[in-house]
Design a protein around this motif. Structure first.
Motif, short mmCIF file in Angstrom:
data_model
loop_
_atom_site.label_atom_id
_atom_site.label_comp_id
_atom_site.label_asym_id
_atom_site.label_seq_id
_atom_site.Cartn_x
_atom_site.Cartn_y
_atom_site.Cartn_z
N ARG A 1 9.57 -4.44 -14.04
CA ARG A 1 8.98 -3.17 -14.49
C ARG A 1 8.26 -3.38 -15.80
NH1 ARG A 1 12.91 1.67 -16.08
NH2 ARG A 1 13.12 0.36 -17.95
N HIS A 2 7.06 -2.83 -15.84
CA HIS A 2 6.29 -2.79 -17.09
C HIS A 2 5.61 -1.44 -17.15
CE1 HIS A 2 3.90 -4.02 -20.51
NE2 HIS A 2 2.79 -3.66 -19.87
N GLY A 3 6.08 -0.62 -18.10
CA GLY A 3 5.56 0.73 -18.15
C GLY A 3 5.99 1.49 -16.91
N ARG A 4 5.03 2.03 -16.17
CA ARG A 4 5.33 2.75 -14.94
C ARG A 4 5.12 1.90 -13.68
NH1 ARG A 4 2.79 8.84 -15.78
NH2 ARG A 4 4.05 9.40 -17.65
N ILE A 5 4.82 0.64 -13.89
CA ILE A 5 4.56 -0.25 -12.76
C ILE A 5 5.85 -0.95 -12.34
CG2 ILE A 5 3.23 -2.22 -11.91
CD1 ILE A 5 1.13 -1.57 -14.04
N LEU A 6 6.20 -0.83 -11.08
CA LEU A 6 7.38 -1.47 -10.51
C LEU A 6 6.96 -2.36 -9.35
CD1 LEU A 6 9.90 1.52 -10.36
CD2 LEU A 6 10.14 -0.50 -11.77
N THR A 7 7.55 -3.54 -9.27
CA THR A 7 7.29 -4.43 -8.14
C THR A 7 8.48 -5.35 -7.95
OG1 THR A 7 5.72 -6.01 -7.18
CG2 THR A 7 6.15 -6.22 -9.53
N GLY A 8 8.71 -5.77 -6.74
CA GLY A 8 9.83 -6.64 -6.44
C GLY A 8 9.42 -8.09 -6.39
N GLY A 9 10.43 -8.97 -6.44
CA GLY A 9 10.16 -10.40 -6.37
C GLY A 9 11.44 -11.20 -6.38
N LEU B 1 1.63 -12.05 -9.95
CA LEU B 1 2.66 -11.10 -10.35
C LEU B 1 2.36 -10.54 -11.74
CD1 LEU B 1 5.36 -9.69 -9.90
CD2 LEU B 1 6.51 -11.76 -10.72
N ALA B 2 1.93 -11.41 -12.65
CA ALA B 2 1.57 -10.95 -14.00
C ALA B 2 0.39 -9.98 -13.95
CB ALA B 2 1.24 -12.15 -14.88
N GLU B 3 -0.58 -10.27 -13.09
CA GLU B 3 -1.74 -9.38 -12.97
C GLU B 3 -1.33 -8.04 -12.37
OE1 GLU B 3 -4.42 -11.67 -10.64
OE2 GLU B 3 -5.18 -12.86 -12.34
N ALA B 4 -0.40 -8.08 -11.39
CA ALA B 4 0.06 -6.82 -10.79
C ALA B 4 0.78 -5.95 -11.80
CB ALA B 4 0.96 -7.13 -9.60
N LEU B 5 1.52 -6.58 -12.71
CA LEU B 5 2.23 -5.82 -13.75
C LEU B 5 1.33 -5.49 -14.93
CD1 LEU B 5 5.58 -7.84 -13.78
CD2 LEU B 5 5.28 -5.50 -12.94
N GLY B 6 0.22 -6.20 -15.04
CA GLY B 6 -0.69 -5.98 -16.17
C GLY B 6 -0.14 -6.52 -17.46
N VAL B 7 0.52 -7.68 -17.41
CA VAL B 7 1.13 -8.25 -18.62
C VAL B 7 0.55 -9.62 -18.91
CG1 VAL B 7 3.28 -6.99 -18.29
CG2 VAL B 7 3.04 -9.27 -17.29
N ARG C 1 10.79 -11.20 -22.36
CA ARG C 1 9.45 -11.37 -22.93
C ARG C 1 8.71 -12.46 -22.17
NH1 ARG C 1 7.58 -14.78 -26.82
NH2 ARG C 1 9.71 -15.53 -27.13
N VAL C 2 7.48 -12.18 -21.79
CA VAL C 2 6.67 -13.14 -21.04
C VAL C 2 6.29 -14.31 -21.96
CG1 VAL C 2 4.56 -13.53 -19.71
CG2 VAL C 2 5.76 -11.32 -19.55
N VAL C 3 6.72 -15.51 -21.58
CA VAL C 3 6.42 -16.70 -22.39
C VAL C 3 5.52 -17.68 -21.64
CG1 VAL C 3 8.56 -16.53 -23.70
CG2 VAL C 3 8.50 -17.90 -21.60
N GLY C 4 5.21 -17.39 -20.38
CA GLY C 4 4.37 -18.31 -19.62
C GLY C 4 3.92 -17.71 -18.31
N VAL C 5 2.83 -18.26 -17.79
CA VAL C 5 2.28 -17.85 -16.50
C VAL C 5 1.91 -19.11 -15.73
CG1 VAL C 5 0.42 -16.62 -15.31
CG2 VAL C 5 1.37 -15.68 -17.42
N PHE C 6 2.32 -19.18 -14.47
CA PHE C 6 1.98 -20.34 -13.64
C PHE C 6 1.12 -19.90 -12.46
CE2 PHE C 6 5.78 -18.72 -11.54
CZ PHE C 6 5.47 -18.84 -10.19
N GLU C 7 0.40 -20.85 -11.92
CA GLU C 7 -0.43 -20.59 -10.73
C GLU C 7 -0.35 -21.80 -9.80
OE1 GLU C 7 -4.92 -19.17 -9.43
OE2 GLU C 7 -4.60 -20.11 -11.38
N VAL C 8 0.20 -21.58 -8.62
CA VAL C 8 0.30 -22.63 -7.62
C VAL C 8 -0.93 -22.65 -6.73
CG1 VAL C 8 1.72 -23.52 -5.72
CG2 VAL C 8 2.80 -22.42 -7.66
N GLY C 9 -1.58 -21.50 -6.58
CA GLY C 9 -2.69 -21.39 -5.65
C GLY C 9 -2.24 -20.93 -4.29
N MET C 10 -0.97 -20.54 -4.17
CA MET C 10 -0.41 -20.01 -2.93
C MET C 10 0.13 -18.62 -3.24
SD MET C 10 2.13 -21.97 -0.33
CE MET C 10 2.57 -21.24 1.26
N TYR C 11 -0.47 -17.62 -2.64
CA TYR C 11 -0.21 -16.23 -3.02
C TYR C 11 1.26 -15.86 -2.88
CZ TYR C 11 -1.18 -11.24 -3.52
OH TYR C 11 -1.21 -9.94 -3.96
#
Length: 415
Positions: free
Chosen positions: A105-113, A154-160, A188-198
């Motif tokens: 959750r970030h603000g009013r944005i909720l998503t599972g994972g 996931l970071a883009e979906a949360l906007g963080v 607290r977000v300390v990193g973002v990774f990208e595998v290239g697989m959604y």
């Protein structure tokens, strides 16, 4: 120089200018049909090989080759278990993990994972997530720091971004005088990774092993130990070996079991595509039948004269088999050349076409892989070439047999 009679006449018929230009046109169409069928088969199978290889690499880059856990899904003394499995000669890396579902959750944005607790110092032994960082480092996850590394989607979906706060909730609750309260902690977000697989970029997040244990009330326990092997294809055998030496209650699973249906579906689809596209070559081969039937009709007088000069029915068959095989061989060789050329340059051609057309063939939010990989295998080229040649050869048998049955007297009656 000695040249077989059948080969000489067959090549002469192929080079000569026929009176009926329509027959020449049909021969050209048959040749082009074989070429397109062969080229399409090579390109499609190469792309599917590339997909399979790329998916395997990306999946194994984020998933351990094998995993050891127990039926309680709660391993209390994981260092002892890690030392025990590390004794296997094919195990080259071990790392503990905690796995669980979570709501971000970030603000009013909720998503599972999926939330994974890892030890940054050991995670590099079993996965490539540390090498896939596009912002921050996996080592920034510290005990008690409550940092989280998110997938890029996931970071883009949360906007963080780096430094932003994200609330993590797990499907457990604390019993308080006020009732059941969901277990929640701010990270607290300390990193973002990208595998290239959604699938991974959109659903996975990593925190420190100790932070995950506190969030899920596991104490010193973990979900299990992940393993990396020197040969990924030995994973089933290694899993069976480990089960024999582990204490009762422990089990081992490997990547071939977790993703068995997925890779089996890819192989099935590859087989089906081969059969469907092989029909294109079959249709082109049937065009050779119609071409040679018209040639036989057009050359009845020539066939009758050859028979009166002593040519046997087998020799007449040979003449038209040579002509049909020539069409099939030229079409096959041209198809192999075109197919190999395209297959080796798919990764260059597709972006060019996408830029020219103004749209993306494989959107990342729809497909597992947003690029079009290609992997040319010589066995596929040989198999396709043999199939095309065999179909071309079979297509010549009926017209050649029909030519051999022509009665010279009947054919020359009106000449």
């Amino acid at each position: 120089m000695f040249r077989p009679f059948e080969l000489f006449i067959g090549l002469r018929y192929s080079r000569s200018r026929r009176r009926n230009h329509f027959i020449s046109f049909i021969s050209l169409i048959s040749m082009l049909g074989v070429m397109l069928g062969v080229a399409a088969l090579i390109v499609v199978l190469s792309v599917m090989n590339g997909f399979e290889q790329e998916l395997r690499q990306r999946i194994l880059g984020m998933t351990a080759h094998a995993t050891v856990s127990n039926f309680d899904i709660r391993v209390e003394q994981w260092p002892r278990l890690a030392d025990q499995v590390a004794g296997h000669p094919h195990v080259i890396g071990t790392a503990p993990y905690i796995e669980g579902e979570a709501i971000f959750r970030h603000g009013r944005i909720l998503t599972g994972g999926m939330l994974y607790g890892v030890l940054p110092a050991r995670e590099g032994q079993v996965s490539e997530v540390g090498q896939r960082m596009v912002a921050g480092r996996l080592e920034d996850l510290t005990d008690g720091g409550y940092g989280v590394v998110l997938g890029k989607a996931l970071a883009e979906a949360l906007g963080v971004g780096i430094g932003d706060a994200v609330d993590l909730m797990v499907p457990q609750a604390n019993l308080t005088p006020a009732g059941l309260i969901p277990r929640l902690r701010r990270f607290r977000v300390v990193g973002v990774f990208e595998v290239g697989m959604y699938e991974y970029d959109r659903t996975q997040a990593f925190v420190h092993l100790a932070d995950a244990a506190r969030l899920m009330s596991l104490g010193d326990a973990v979900s299990g130990v992940r393993l990396k092997l020197d040969d990924v294809y030995r994973a089933p055998q290694v899993s069976r070996d480990l089960v024999q030496v582990l204490d009762p209650g422990y089990f081992a699973t490997d990547w071939t079991r977790r993703h068995a249906n997925f890779f089996r579906a890819i192989r099935t689809e590859k087989t089906v595509m081969f059969i469907i596209l092989a029909m294109i070559v079959g249709v082109a081969a049937f065009n050779i039948v119609s071409t040679l039937v018209m040639v036989v009709t057009d050359k009845q007088g020539d066939i009758a004269i050859l028979r009166t000069l002593g040519a046997s029915p087998a020799s007449i068959m040979g003449v038209f088999i040579v002509q049909g095989v020539l069409i099939g061989t030229v079409g096959t060789l041209a198809g192999v050349a075109v197919g190999v050329l395209i297959a080796l340059n798919v990764e260059t051609l597709v972006p060019f076409i996408e830029r020219a057309a103004g749209f993306q063939f494989l959107p990342a939010d729809v497909y597992y892989i947003s690029e079009l990989p290609s992997r040319l295998e010589i066995t596929d080229v040989v198999r396709i070439s043999v199939l095309a040649f065999a179909l071309s050869l079979l297509s010549t048998l009926y017209p050649a047999w029909r030519a051999a049955r022509i009665d010279p007297a009947e054919a020359l009656r009106y000449e």
